[in-house]
Design an enzyme around this catalytic site. Structure first.
Site, short mmCIF file in Angstrom:
data_model
loop_
_atom_site.label_atom_id
_atom_site.label_comp_id
_atom_site.label_asym_id
_atom_site.label_seq_id
_atom_site.Cartn_x
_atom_site.Cartn_y
_atom_site.Cartn_z
N HIS A 62 43.01 -32.91 142.10
CA HIS A 62 41.93 -33.86 141.89
C HIS A 62 42.39 -35.13 141.14
CE1 HIS A 62 39.18 -30.90 143.42
NE2 HIS A 62 39.41 -30.05 142.45
N ASP A 70 39.16 -36.09 130.47
CA ASP A 70 38.67 -34.88 129.79
C ASP A 70 39.72 -33.76 129.91
OD1 ASP A 70 36.53 -33.27 132.29
OD2 ASP A 70 38.31 -34.52 132.56
O1 RIB Z 1 35.96 -32.04 140.18
C1 RIB Z 1 37.24 -32.21 139.62
C2 RIB Z 1 37.18 -32.97 138.34
O2 RIB Z 1 36.47 -32.23 137.36
C3 RIB Z 1 38.58 -33.21 137.73
O3 RIB Z 1 38.57 -34.41 137.01
C4 RIB Z 1 38.74 -32.05 136.79
O4 RIB Z 1 39.61 -32.35 135.69
C5 RIB Z 1 37.34 -31.89 136.28
O5 RIB Z 1 37.17 -32.82 135.23
CA CA Z 2 39.34 -34.47 134.70
#
Ligand code: RIB
Ligand code: CA
Length: 310
Positions: free
Chosen positions: A242, A10
């Site tokens: 992340h 995303d």
């Molecule tokens: O919590 C972090 C996640 O949520 C990552 O994938 C960031 O891109 C959002 O999608």
């Molecule tokens: Ca993401």
């Protein structure tokens, strides 16, 4: 032999870093991107996925558009404050040249897994709706994938969307619970490890000395993401890694320590999206998943830098 992967994403600023890493890593062969709603609306994440494969000349990699909505609940867009209204730090990059393929993300995942039995790794760095739809379309893919690596969850730490829920899981808790119960070889790269690896302002300053399109693009879109981290987490210029951490797991799983347990996702009430690792097997039986609990953060950061500057 390179690991064949599909990235379900995303994009999203941290997704961008993970995807650039993947496209610059000889250990992986990216067979496609599948886009999903999450950080921003589905039509925007699809366009961003097209932009990212074109960034450094990989426009031949197919992009399949996935779901704009969670399986059952409504989509409450909340990522704009983190990733910008356009998912790219409000930099409004040019329209991509390419188009998404005809097939849906779920169909593309099923077809690609069936065409490469035992060889495909699914890297899921957004809400898990597309993966759940692929399982609904063809439950047999659970026995045909090499591995599923999910950036998501918070097994032994607070959430980032609510006190108990991490964003990707929170966006579609029903889909996430389906994915956790599927019985495929799944690794959860959650906040337990992604929030231990902080990309500092100094790290970025060194990174931005490199001269390539990926680093230039990341340098342009990242200020919005840094501002959010400063405002909400007081991180003094640092940002959590992340999605890049989940990508790092595929290349260097030895940088992570894991413990296996069945994982359940709460699908209602105020704790919706909570990932519960049943370490003592106290609840009904379900297949175990590998939960990442610790990480060699310096190793992950070194890998990110090496891939983005090579
Ligand atoms: O919590 C972090 C996640 O949520 C990552 O994938 C960031 O891109 C959002 O999608
Ligand atoms: Ca993401």
């Amino acid at each position: 032999m390179a690991t064949k992967i599909i990235i379900d994403t995303d994009p999203g600023v941290d997704d961008t870093i993970a995807i650039c890493m993947a496209l610059r890593s000889p250990e992986v062969q990216v067979l496609g991107l599948t886009s999903v709603f999450g950080n921003v609306k589905g039509e925007v994440t699809a366009q961003n996925a097209l932009r990212l494969v074109e960034l450094e000349g990989h426009g031949d990699i197919p992009v399949a558009r996935g779901s704009d909505l969670p399986l059952f609940s409504r989509f409450e867009m909340d990522g704009a404050v983190v990733h910008g209204e356009d998912g790219m730090g409000n930099t409004h990059p040019p329209t991509p040249r390419g188009k998404v393929i005809e097939r849906t993300a779920a169909q593309f995942i099923v077809d690609t897994v069936r065409a490469n039995p035992g060889e495909m790794t699914l890297l899921a760095i957004g809400p898990l709706t597309n993966l759940a739809l692929a399982l609904r379309l063809d439950p047999g893919i659970a026995g045909l994938v090499k591995e599923v690596v999910v950036m998501g969850g918070a097994a032994a730490c607070p959430g980032n969307m609510t006190p108990v829920a991490e964003a990707n899981i929170w966006h579609d808790a029903h889909a996430a619970d389906t994915v956790m119960a599927a019985g495929w070889p799944l690794v959860l790269v959650g906040l337990d490890v992604t929030q231990k690896t902080v990309m500092s302002a100094q790290f970025r300053q060194e990174l931005f000395r490199a001269d390539n399109a990926a680093v230039r693009f990341i340098e342009k879109i990242i200020p919005c993401y840094v501002q959010f981290a400063d405002t909400v987490y007081r991180m003094d210029g640092g940002i959590y890694t992340h999605d890049p951490s989940a990508m790092a797991y595929i290349i260097r799983p030895d940088l992570f320590s894991t413990r296996s347990a069945p994982v359940f996702v709460e699908t209602e009430g105020r704790c919706i999206g909570q990932t519960v690792a049943d370490w003592q097997h106290q609840w009904e039986a379900r297949p175990e998943v590998k939960v990442c609990l610790d990480v060699d953060s310096a190793g992950v950061l070194a890998l990110i830098r090496e891939r983005l500057t090579r």
